[in-house]
Design a protein around this motif. Structure first.
Motif, PDB file in Angstrom:
ATOM      1  N   GLU A 162       0.806  -1.219   0.000  1.00 11.49           N
ATOM      2  CA  GLU A 162       0.000   0.000   0.000  1.00 11.49           C
ATOM      3  C   GLU A 162       0.843   1.276   0.000  1.00 11.49           C
ATOM      4  OE1 GLU A 162      -3.253   0.315  -0.317  1.00 11.49           O
ATOM      5  OE2 GLU A 162      -3.669  -1.829  -0.337  1.00 11.49           O
ATOM      6  N   SER A 163       1.965   1.306   0.769  1.00  9.83           N
ATOM      7  CA  SER A 163       2.699   2.579   0.928  1.00  9.83           C
ATOM      8  C   SER A 163       4.200   2.425   0.886  1.00  9.83           C
ATOM      9  CB  SER A 163       2.319   3.223   2.266  1.00  9.83           C
ATOM     10  OG  SER A 163       2.770   2.400   3.340  1.00  9.83           O
ATOM     11  N   THR A 164       4.688   1.223   0.708  1.00  8.50           N
ATOM     12  CA  THR A 164       6.120   0.895   0.760  1.00  8.50           C
ATOM     13  C   THR A 164       6.755   1.357   2.087  1.00  8.50           C
ATOM     14  OG1 THR A 164       6.847   2.944  -0.319  1.00  8.50           O
ATOM     15  CG2 THR A 164       6.318   1.056  -1.751  1.00  8.50           C
ATOM     16  N   GLY A 165       5.952   1.442   3.137  1.00  5.18           N
ATOM     17  CA  GLY A 165       6.451   1.796   4.465  1.00  5.18           C
ATOM     18  C   GLY A 165       6.539   3.289   4.732  1.00  5.18           C
ATOM     19  N   ASN A 166       5.917   4.136   3.903  1.00  8.23           N
ATOM     20  CA  ASN A 166       5.947   5.589   4.090  1.00  8.23           C
ATOM     21  C   ASN A 166       4.700   6.025   4.862  1.00  8.23           C
ATOM     22  OD1 ASN A 166       6.156   8.347   3.980  1.00  8.23           O
ATOM     23  ND2 ASN A 166       5.757   8.512   1.762  1.00  8.23           N
ATOM     24  N   PRO A 167       4.835   6.487   6.139  1.00  8.49           N
ATOM     25  CA  PRO A 167       3.661   6.864   6.933  1.00  8.49           C
ATOM     26  C   PRO A 167       2.969   8.134   6.427  1.00  8.49           C
ATOM     27  CG  PRO A 167       5.659   7.393   8.134  1.00  8.49           C
ATOM     28  CD  PRO A 167       6.098   6.625   6.913  1.00  8.49           C
ATOM     29  N   ARG A 168       3.642   8.905   5.546  1.00  8.53           N
ATOM     30  CA  ARG A 168       3.032  10.143   5.031  1.00  8.53           C
ATOM     31  C   ARG A 168       2.457   9.936   3.616  1.00  8.53           C
ATOM     32  NH1 ARG A 168       1.821  13.263   8.953  1.00  8.53           N
ATOM     33  NH2 ARG A 168       1.524  14.893   7.361  1.00  8.53           N
ATOM     34  N   ALA A 169       2.381   8.709   3.172  1.00 12.75           N
ATOM     35  CA  ALA A 169       1.878   8.444   1.801  1.00 12.75           C
ATOM     36  C   ALA A 169       0.408   8.859   1.694  1.00 12.75           C
ATOM     37  CB  ALA A 169       2.037   6.971   1.480  1.00 12.75           C
ATOM     38  N   ILE A 170       0.004   9.345   0.509  1.00  8.43           N
ATOM     39  CA  ILE A 170      -1.382   9.730   0.257  1.00  8.43           C
ATOM     40  C   ILE A 170      -1.699   9.452  -1.225  1.00  8.43           C
ATOM     41  CG2 ILE A 170      -0.710  12.126  -0.199  1.00  8.43           C
ATOM     42  CD1 ILE A 170      -3.453  12.958   0.935  1.00  8.43           C
ATOM     43  N   ASN A 171      -2.896   8.930  -1.480  1.00  7.65           N
ATOM     44  CA  ASN A 171      -3.343   8.628  -2.837  1.00  7.65           C
ATOM     45  C   ASN A 171      -4.248   9.765  -3.297  1.00  7.65           C
ATOM     46  OD1 ASN A 171      -4.755   7.681  -5.133  1.00  7.65           O
ATOM     47  ND2 ASN A 171      -4.451   5.551  -4.503  1.00  7.65           N
ATOM     48  N   ASP A 172      -3.774  10.510  -4.295  1.00  5.27           N
ATOM     49  CA  ASP A 172      -4.560  11.655  -4.755  1.00  5.27           C
ATOM     50  C   ASP A 172      -5.086  11.457  -6.193  1.00  5.27           C
ATOM     51  OD1 ASP A 172      -2.194  11.790  -6.074  1.00  5.27           O
ATOM     52  OD2 ASP A 172      -1.646  13.813  -5.390  1.00  5.27           O
ATOM     53  N   TRP A 173      -5.179  10.189  -6.660  1.00  6.12           N
ATOM     54  CA  TRP A 173      -5.617   9.990  -8.026  1.00  6.12           C
ATOM     55  C   TRP A 173      -6.767   8.966  -8.171  1.00  6.12           C
ATOM     56  CZ3 TRP A 173      -5.225   4.899  -9.310  1.00  6.12           C
ATOM     57  CH2 TRP A 173      -4.284   4.109  -8.578  1.00  6.12           C
ATOM     58  N   ASP A 174      -7.056   8.110  -7.103  1.00  5.14           N
ATOM     59  CA  ASP A 174      -8.107   7.106  -7.268  1.00  5.14           C
ATOM     60  C   ASP A 174      -9.488   7.689  -7.018  1.00  5.14           C
ATOM     61  OD1 ASP A 174      -8.204   7.384  -4.539  1.00  5.14           O
ATOM     62  OD2 ASP A 174      -7.689   5.325  -4.052  1.00  5.14           O
ATOM     63  N   VAL A 175     -10.494   6.805  -6.967  1.00  6.83           N
ATOM     64  CA  VAL A 175     -11.875   7.247  -6.821  1.00  6.83           C
ATOM     65  C   VAL A 175     -12.107   7.927  -5.485  1.00  6.83           C
ATOM     66  CG1 VAL A 175     -12.645   5.004  -5.923  1.00  6.83           C
ATOM     67  CG2 VAL A 175     -14.304   6.519  -7.033  1.00  6.83           C
ATOM     68  N   ASN A 176     -11.403   7.445  -4.445  1.00  5.15           N
ATOM     69  CA  ASN A 176     -11.566   8.076  -3.130  1.00  5.15           C
ATOM     70  C   ASN A 176     -11.046   9.517  -3.157  1.00  5.15           C
ATOM     71  OD1 ASN A 176     -12.687   5.821  -1.760  1.00  5.15           O
ATOM     72  ND2 ASN A 176     -10.633   4.924  -1.538  1.00  5.15           N
ATOM     73  N   ALA A 177      -9.909   9.697  -3.824  1.00  6.97           N
ATOM     74  CA  ALA A 177      -9.374  11.055  -3.941  1.00  6.97           C
ATOM     75  C   ALA A 177     -10.340  11.924  -4.727  1.00  6.97           C
ATOM     76  CB  ALA A 177      -8.019  11.009  -4.625  1.00  6.97           C
ATOM     77  N   ALA A 178     -10.945  11.349  -5.785  1.00  4.81           N
ATOM     78  CA  ALA A 178     -11.910  12.088  -6.595  1.00  4.81           C
ATOM     79  C   ALA A 178     -13.120  12.489  -5.768  1.00  4.81           C
ATOM     80  CB  ALA A 178     -12.340  11.254  -7.783  1.00  4.81           C
ATOM     81  N   ASN A 179     -13.453  11.657  -4.785  1.00  7.97           N
ATOM     82  CA  ASN A 179     -14.596  11.968  -3.900  1.00  7.97           C
ATOM     83  C   ASN A 179     -14.195  12.861  -2.720  1.00  7.97           C
ATOM     84  OD1 ASN A 179     -16.410  10.421  -5.449  1.00  7.97           O
ATOM     85  ND2 ASN A 179     -15.902   8.528  -4.306  1.00  7.97           N
ATOM     86  N   GLY A 180     -12.915  13.266  -2.661  1.00 10.49           N
ATOM     87  CA  GLY A 180     -12.466  14.190  -1.604  1.00 10.49           C
ATOM     88  C   GLY A 180     -12.027  13.510  -0.336  1.00 10.49           C
ATOM     89  N   VAL A 181     -11.904  12.178  -0.393  1.00  9.98           N
ATOM     90  CA  VAL A 181     -11.454  11.456   0.807  1.00  9.98           C
ATOM     91  C   VAL A 181     -10.295  10.546   0.405  1.00  9.98           C
ATOM     92  CG1 VAL A 181     -13.542  11.551   2.213  1.00  9.98           C
ATOM     93  CG2 VAL A 181     -13.353   9.844   0.400  1.00  9.98           C
ATOM     94  N   PRO A 182      -9.111  11.119   0.159  1.00  7.49           N
ATOM     95  CA  PRO A 182      -7.985  10.302  -0.303  1.00  7.49           C
ATOM     96  C   PRO A 182      -7.524   9.317   0.757  1.00  7.49           C
ATOM     97  CG  PRO A 182      -7.232  12.490   0.283  1.00  7.49           C
ATOM     98  CD  PRO A 182      -8.736  12.539   0.354  1.00  7.49           C
ATOM     99  N   SER A 183      -6.960   8.213   0.314  1.00 11.72           N
ATOM    100  CA  SER A 183      -6.398   7.209   1.218  1.00 11.72           C
ATOM    101  C   SER A 183      -5.080   7.740   1.800  1.00 11.72           C
ATOM    102  CB  SER A 183      -6.151   5.907   0.445  1.00 11.72           C
ATOM    103  OG  SER A 183      -7.366   5.430  -0.110  1.00 11.72           O
ATOM    104  N   LYS A 184      -4.838   7.449   3.112  1.00 16.87           N
ATOM    105  CA  LYS A 184      -3.679   8.034   3.791  1.00 16.87           C
ATOM    106  C   LYS A 184      -2.918   6.988   4.588  1.00 16.87           C
ATOM    107  CE  LYS A 184      -6.095  12.464   4.558  1.00 16.87           C
ATOM    108  NZ  LYS A 184      -6.599  13.409   5.588  1.00 16.87           N
TER     109      LYS A 184
END
Length: 234
Positions: A162-184
């Motif tokens: 999911e994040s390669t071990g980065n605690p600050r990773a965020i997904n700003d391109w999938d459907v959740n990001a499109a709905n304003g709730v990006p994965s973190k």
């Protein structure tokens, strides 16, 4: 002045008076010394006339004597009173001590208060490394205390995907990001899911590594039985 007559010296009036005085003095001196029969003539005795005391002298002598007698009597009386007071004080102290001893003997000794149990030692907080290994181990301890199933390998495998071990990773391109709730975070959880499955005792920050892992595992246990059963996006 002197008139000279053959074989005779004539005395003037002054000389006569002087001679008379000397004669009288010699007579008085002769009366003052008397030789006691049987004693040598060279050991004279002096007749001393006793001195008569006046009324004033006697009164002064009596006053001084009376005053000395009174002072001595007062001192003796004062000492007697002081001795009596000291004895009374000592007697009272001795009586008080005896009374206290009798009272103490009659009073039963109080039982010693039971010792208070020692306060339990504060639990030693376990230390965890501030890295992926430490975050997973801390999260597993929390999950175990809440009876939420998960394993070290199952968590690490999904974190790396999911994040390669980065605690600050965020997904700003999938459907959740499109709905304003990006994965973190480490396990890419959205805010509504993080809040719904947050585990008490962890941070409310979704970027906090331990809070992110613990909430994600709680969600996976509810939906899939365990994070070990997740092998793709969930």
């Amino acid at each position: 002045m002197r008139s000279t007559i053959t074989g005779t010296a004539r005395l003037t009036t002054v000389h006569k008076l002087s001679a008379a005085g000397l004669t009288a003095a010699a007579g008085a001196a002769a009366l003052a010394f008397a030789v006691t029969p049987g004693q040598a003539a060279e050991t004279p005795s002096i007749a001393v006339k006793p001195v008569a005391w006046t009324t004033t002298d006697l009164a002064a002598h009596d006053h001084i004597t009376q005053q000395a007698t009174t002072t001595a009597a007062d001192a003796a009386e004062a000492k007697k009173k002081a001795d009596a007071a000291a004895k009374a004080k000592a007697d009272k102290a001795r009586a008080d001590q005896q009374a206290a001893s009798r009272s103490q003997a009659r009073t039963p000794a109080k039982p010693a208060a039971p010792a208070k149990p020692a306060a339990p030692a504060a639990p030693v907080k376990k230390a965890y490394a501030d890295n992926l290994d430490g975050w997973i181990k801390e999260s597993l301890d929390i999950l175990k205390s809440k009876n939420i199933p998960a394993t070290y390998d199952g968590i690490k495998r999904n974190v790396m995907r999911e994040s390669t071990g980065n605690p600050r990773a965020i997904n700003d391109w999938d459907v959740n990001a499109a709905n304003g709730v990006p994965s973190k975070g480490l396990l890419q959880i959205i805010d509504p899911t993080f809040k719904a499955y947050h585990v008490e005792g962890t941070s409310w920050d979704p970027y906090d590594p331990v809070a992110n892992i613990t909430a994600s595992c709680n969600y996976a246990a509810d939906k899939y039985g365990s994070m070990d059963n997740v092998n793709s996006a969930y």
